[in-house]
Design a protein around this motif. Sequence first.
Motif, PDB file in Angstrom:
ATOM      1  N   PRO A  36       1.414 -79.109  50.987  1.00  0.00           N
ATOM      2  CA  PRO A  36       2.873 -79.724  51.280  1.00  0.00           C
ATOM      3  C   PRO A  36       3.194 -78.873  52.591  1.00  0.00           C
ATOM      4  CG  PRO A  36       2.446 -79.151  48.831  1.00  0.00           C
ATOM      5  CD  PRO A  36       1.417 -78.630  49.517  1.00  0.00           C
ATOM      6  N   THR A  37       4.051 -79.621  53.715  1.00  0.00           N
ATOM      7  CA  THR A  37       4.400 -79.096  54.810  1.00  0.00           C
ATOM      8  C   THR A  37       5.887 -79.400  55.019  1.00  0.00           C
ATOM      9  OG1 THR A  37       3.660 -80.783  56.096  1.00  0.00           O
ATOM     10  CG2 THR A  37       2.197 -78.971  55.775  1.00  0.00           C
ATOM     11  N   VAL A  38       6.307 -80.600  54.672  1.00  0.00           N
ATOM     12  CA  VAL A  38       7.692 -81.047  54.984  1.00  0.00           C
ATOM     13  C   VAL A  38       8.334 -81.599  53.806  1.00  0.00           C
ATOM     14  CG1 VAL A  38       7.206 -81.446  57.228  1.00  0.00           C
ATOM     15  CG2 VAL A  38       6.868 -83.256  55.704  1.00  0.00           C
ATOM     16  N   GLU A  39       9.334 -81.448  53.408  1.00  0.00           N
ATOM     17  CA  GLU A  39      10.312 -81.821  52.417  1.00  0.00           C
ATOM     18  C   GLU A  39      11.167 -83.170  52.900  1.00  0.00           C
ATOM     19  OE1 GLU A  39      13.876 -80.760  49.464  1.00  0.00           O
ATOM     20  OE2 GLU A  39      12.798 -79.154  50.465  1.00  0.00           O
ATOM     21  N   PRO A  40      10.995 -84.202  52.406  1.00  0.00           N
ATOM     22  CA  PRO A  40      11.723 -85.360  53.208  1.00  0.00           C
ATOM     23  C   PRO A  40      12.902 -85.527  52.850  1.00  0.00           C
ATOM     24  CG  PRO A  40      10.176 -86.229  51.589  1.00  0.00           C
ATOM     25  CD  PRO A  40       9.996 -84.655  51.539  1.00  0.00           C
ATOM     26  N   GLU A  41      13.959 -86.194  53.499  1.00  0.00           N
ATOM     27  CA  GLU A  41      15.508 -86.305  53.133  1.00  0.00           C
ATOM     28  C   GLU A  41      15.827 -87.613  54.108  1.00  0.00           C
ATOM     29  OE1 GLU A  41      19.521 -83.744  53.181  1.00  0.00           O
ATOM     30  OE2 GLU A  41      18.752 -84.340  55.124  1.00  0.00           O
ATOM     31  N   TYR A  42      16.152 -88.594  53.235  1.00  0.00           N
ATOM     32  CA  TYR A  42      16.310 -89.971  53.974  1.00  0.00           C
ATOM     33  C   TYR A  42      18.144 -90.190  53.776  1.00  0.00           C
ATOM     34  CZ  TYR A  42      11.364 -91.166  53.173  1.00  0.00           C
ATOM     35  OH  TYR A  42      10.096 -91.316  53.140  1.00  0.00           O
ATOM     36  N   ILE A  43      18.464 -90.225  55.244  1.00  0.00           N
ATOM     37  CA  ILE A  43      20.028 -90.742  55.434  1.00  0.00           C
ATOM     38  C   ILE A  43      20.143 -92.013  55.895  1.00  0.00           C
ATOM     39  CG2 ILE A  43      22.098 -89.759  56.258  1.00  0.00           C
ATOM     40  CD1 ILE A  43      20.886 -87.846  54.723  1.00  0.00           C
ATOM     41  N   PHE A  44      20.232 -93.081  54.906  1.00  0.00           N
ATOM     42  CA  PHE A  44      20.517 -94.440  55.429  1.00  0.00           C
ATOM     43  C   PHE A  44      22.260 -94.415  55.648  1.00  0.00           C
ATOM     44  CE2 PHE A  44      16.738 -94.741  52.958  1.00  0.00           C
ATOM     45  CZ  PHE A  44      15.847 -95.569  53.868  1.00  0.00           C
ATOM     46  N   VAL A  45      22.291 -94.981  56.622  1.00  0.00           N
ATOM     47  CA  VAL A  45      23.783 -95.389  57.365  1.00  0.00           C
ATOM     48  C   VAL A  45      24.282 -96.776  57.145  1.00  0.00           C
ATOM     49  CG1 VAL A  45      25.817 -94.825  58.543  1.00  0.00           C
ATOM     50  CG2 VAL A  45      23.973 -93.298  58.488  1.00  0.00           C
ATOM     51  N   ASP A  46      25.117 -97.374  56.396  1.00  0.00           N
ATOM     52  CA  ASP A  46      25.279 -98.994  56.300  1.00  0.00           C
ATOM     53  C   ASP A  46      26.478 -99.017  57.378  1.00  0.00           C
ATOM     54  OD1 ASP A  46      25.961-101.472  55.764  1.00  0.00           O
ATOM     55  OD2 ASP A  46      26.924-100.969  54.010  1.00  0.00           O
ATOM     56  N   ASP A  47      26.277 -99.640  58.289  1.00  0.00           N
ATOM     57  CA  ASP A  47      27.223 -99.801  59.439  1.00  0.00           C
ATOM     58  C   ASP A  47      28.070-101.043  58.945  1.00  0.00           C
ATOM     59  OD1 ASP A  47      28.590 -99.639  61.627  1.00  0.00           O
ATOM     60  OD2 ASP A  47      27.378-100.352  62.814  1.00  0.00           O
ATOM     61  N   GLY A  48      28.617-101.210  57.939  1.00  0.00           N
ATOM     62  CA  GLY A  48      29.332-102.228  57.415  1.00  0.00           C
ATOM     63  C   GLY A  48      28.909-103.575  57.275  1.00  0.00           C
ATOM     64  N   SER A  49      27.593-103.751  56.710  1.00  0.00           N
ATOM     65  CA  SER A  49      26.700-104.622  56.557  1.00  0.00           C
ATOM     66  C   SER A  49      27.290-105.981  55.668  1.00  0.00           C
ATOM     67  CB  SER A  49      25.573-104.451  56.005  1.00  0.00           C
ATOM     68  OG  SER A  49      24.644-103.467  56.960  1.00  0.00           O
ATOM     69  N   SER A  50      27.045-107.329  56.129  1.00  0.00           N
ATOM     70  CA  SER A  50      27.621-108.114  55.279  1.00  0.00           C
ATOM     71  C   SER A  50      26.572-109.031  54.206  1.00  0.00           C
ATOM     72  CB  SER A  50      28.128-109.244  55.999  1.00  0.00           C
ATOM     73  OG  SER A  50      26.950-109.973  57.109  1.00  0.00           O
ATOM     74  N   ASP A  51      25.342-108.342  54.112  1.00  0.00           N
ATOM     75  CA  ASP A  51      24.471-108.804  53.290  1.00  0.00           C
ATOM     76  C   ASP A  51      24.217-107.733  52.142  1.00  0.00           C
ATOM     77  OD1 ASP A  51      22.987-106.744  54.572  1.00  0.00           O
ATOM     78  OD2 ASP A  51      21.332-107.859  55.281  1.00  0.00           O
ATOM     79  N   HIS A  52      22.993-107.536  51.598  1.00  0.00           N
ATOM     80  CA  HIS A  52      22.810-106.481  50.698  1.00  0.00           C
ATOM     81  C   HIS A  52      22.243-105.299  50.946  1.00  0.00           C
ATOM     82  CE1 HIS A  52      22.753-110.776  48.240  1.00  0.00           C
ATOM     83  NE2 HIS A  52      23.792-110.096  47.623  1.00  0.00           N
ATOM     84  N   THR A  53      22.338-105.104  52.067  1.00  0.00           N
ATOM     85  CA  THR A  53      22.064-103.846  52.786  1.00  0.00           C
ATOM     86  C   THR A  53      22.275-102.610  51.734  1.00  0.00           C
ATOM     87  OG1 THR A  53      21.794-104.370  55.062  1.00  0.00           O
ATOM     88  CG2 THR A  53      21.975-101.899  54.690  1.00  0.00           C
ATOM     89  N   LEU A  54      23.648-102.496  51.338  1.00  0.00           N
ATOM     90  CA  LEU A  54      24.081-101.155  50.515  1.00  0.00           C
ATOM     91  C   LEU A  54      23.610-101.439  49.124  1.00  0.00           C
ATOM     92  CD1 LEU A  54      25.937 -99.063  50.275  1.00  0.00           C
ATOM     93  CD2 LEU A  54      28.056-100.796  49.609  1.00  0.00           C
TER      94      LEU A  54
END
Length: 313
Positions: A36-54
């Motif tokens: 193991p070398t990296v610990e992932p952290e995902y930061i998703f940003v919903d820019d006011g989507s009108s579909d089911h992104t959130l």
Amino acid sequence: MKKLSLVVPCYNEEESIPLFYRTVSKVIDSMNTPTPTVEPEYIFVDDGSSDHTLKEMKELHQNHPETVHYRSFSRNFGKESALAAGLQATTGDMVAVMDVDLQDPPELLPQMVDLIENDDYDCVGTIQKERRGQSKLRAFLSSSFYRVINKISDVRIEPNARDYRLMTRQFVDTVTSLPEFNRFSKGIFSWVGFKTTYLTYESQPRAAGTTHWNLRQLFAYSIEGIIDFSNAPLRLATWVGSISFFLSIIGIIFVIVRALTVGGAVAGWPSLVAIMLFIGGIQLFCLGILGQYINKIYLETKHRPKYIVREEE
């Protein structure tokens, strides 16, 4: 083991989010094999989507609450605001900015991490070769933009550079410390300096969905970049006004000399109206340039936030 944060701005990308997570997770797993070398952290940003992104973001967070997080805006604030929000939410030792459509190949991540850890780079950017299916007009306008901005700005922006890059914590903290409301990230990344290198890769097709950028939006974005990182348009307006004034003085002298030597001028209302319209057009052109800069100042003095977060996890 270092933490690797991945900032992923999204706007109407419900189809791409699951594909992105599966693809990037495989790359992260390969980086952590056998040690193991990296610990992932995902930061998703919903820019006011009108579909089911959130909804897709919430499902990922529920399945992976320790590694997947999201921020959702109250409305569409634009990609620059989404980038700023994502960068400010990261906690990793290294931070990558990636597009969710997988046109940014995640397979470059191991090489990018290696360059930062072993070659002492602060930032590893990427340059995409000519996009497949891109129209000649769009390619011409893109190359013209980079030629123009690199000639009139003190900050050099690599032609065809993508937002896809890996940065150190110090680099990210410096970028997020800049307070301006009007942001042109490619220019900001270059302006802060630090030791930077670039990787070149072949263009990739979108994993799903369609692009949300049209020519009008790209043109407006390029104007934003020029105004934010150059005062050349103001100098142009000054020169145009000076030349116009100089030519008008010559014209007045010519009219006076002609009246004294030849007599009254021949009636020429059409030409007079044309000249008046020409001078008026120059004045409006210069006022328009000045107005763009005043508008930027006006927006900055309001001190409004770059975005409003409706919910986050």
